[in-house]
Design an enzyme around this catalytic site. Sequence first.
Site, PDB file in Angstrom:
ATOM      1  N   ASP A  11      14.189  55.430  18.697  1.00 27.21           N
ATOM      2  CA  ASP A  11      15.503  55.256  19.329  1.00 27.21           C
ATOM      3  C   ASP A  11      15.966  56.655  19.726  1.00 27.21           C
ATOM      4  O   ASP A  11      15.337  57.657  19.379  1.00 27.21           O
ATOM      5  CB  ASP A  11      16.481  54.626  18.312  1.00 27.21           C
ATOM      6  N   SER A  12      17.102  56.711  20.418  1.00 24.71           N
ATOM      7  CA  SER A  12      17.654  58.018  20.779  1.00 24.71           C
ATOM      8  C   SER A  12      18.301  58.706  19.573  1.00 24.71           C
ATOM      9  O   SER A  12      18.535  59.909  19.605  1.00 24.71           O
ATOM     10  CB  SER A  12      18.706  57.834  21.869  1.00 24.71           C
ATOM     11  N   CYS A  74      15.538  50.425  20.726  1.00 22.45           N
ATOM     12  CA  CYS A  74      16.640  50.925  21.549  1.00 22.45           C
ATOM     13  C   CYS A  74      16.741  50.018  22.772  1.00 22.45           C
ATOM     14  O   CYS A  74      15.756  49.853  23.500  1.00 22.45           O
ATOM     15  CB  CYS A  74      16.325  52.361  21.967  1.00 22.45           C
ATOM     16  N   GLU A 153      27.262  57.847  15.995  1.00 28.73           N
ATOM     17  CA  GLU A 153      26.507  59.078  15.703  1.00 28.73           C
ATOM     18  C   GLU A 153      27.377  60.134  15.034  1.00 28.73           C
ATOM     19  O   GLU A 153      26.882  61.007  14.346  1.00 28.73           O
ATOM     20  CB  GLU A 153      25.882  59.666  16.981  1.00 28.73           C
ATOM     21  N   CYS A 185      22.809  46.851  21.682  1.00 28.73           N
ATOM     22  CA  CYS A 185      22.538  48.273  21.458  1.00 28.73           C
ATOM     23  C   CYS A 185      22.305  48.379  19.962  1.00 28.73           C
ATOM     24  O   CYS A 185      23.089  47.833  19.173  1.00 28.73           O
ATOM     25  CB  CYS A 185      23.746  49.122  21.861  1.00 28.73           C
ATOM     26  N   HIS A 187      22.744  50.636  17.964  1.00 22.58           N
ATOM     27  CA  HIS A 187      23.798  51.318  17.207  1.00 22.58           C
ATOM     28  C   HIS A 187      24.922  50.351  16.799  1.00 22.58           C
ATOM     29  O   HIS A 187      25.655  50.612  15.845  1.00 22.58           O
ATOM     30  CB  HIS A 187      24.449  52.428  18.044  1.00 22.58           C
TER      31      HIS A 187
END
Length: 269
Positions: A11-12, A74, A153, A185, A187
């Site tokens: 993932d990022s 992701c 994040e 997403c 996240h």
Amino acid sequence: MGDNKAIALFDSGVGGLTVVKEIFNQLPAEKIIYFGDTARFPYGPRPQKQVRGFVFEIMDFLQTQDIKTLIVACNSATAAGLEHYRERTDLPLLGVIEPGIRAALARTRNGKVGVIGTQGTIESGAYGAAFRRIAPDLKLYSQACPLFVLLVENDLAGTPEARQVARVYLSPLKDAGIDTLILGCTHYPLMADVIQGVMGPDVTLISSAEETARETREVMEKKQILNSSAVNGCRSRFFVSGPAGVFQELASKLLGESIRAYQIILNQQ
Ligand code: DGL
């Protein structure tokens, strides 16, 4: 017999850890290798071609490790071109978009489904295309929520500010009367309480993390590559492209166990 190589996920940033957590829950005998592309986070606002370039680089690195399956953990990277990534590997490769849609199809009662994601995911039209293929009778409402990943994040997911942002983003979906909302997403499951609070108890949230882990099990079962013996020693390894310390701290908190991360410098910035 079984196969004791690792499942690789990327993932990022920390979002893909929601999939890792589900893999640990649903497949406790499996080892994982995780890559967080924190130096190039966020992917959401980037052009798809650039995201694909990043993904190729990560896949090349992960395939130098002892792995048996790859999960693009992701949505933004999945939306940028899962079919392109398939040309880069002979290993089973899973994205996070289709599993969520199948779960929404099974759970909606009024046929009105919402999806929230990054700007890249929503603007790519990848959810719309997959819905037309898998669930053409459902009505889809989509909404980009770009600030959510920054809140997660920065460990601000549960704050009053996050609730305020969520109220603004989610109000068109509330007005549309959806009964099911895909967290498009990886996240976003980390903001599930806030999202559920805004949408109300009658809306079912679908975590693409949970569904992807379920589908991973199915694929690996079919290919007979599940690990049949218990994991000996370390069951996870974490790599990041940015500073290891920041990731280590947040990842340990999210996974509920202390982890170590190692920095790998990638070429393209
Ligand atoms: N976790 C990523 C996703 O599922 C997105 C975060 C980003 O914008 O990099 O889309």
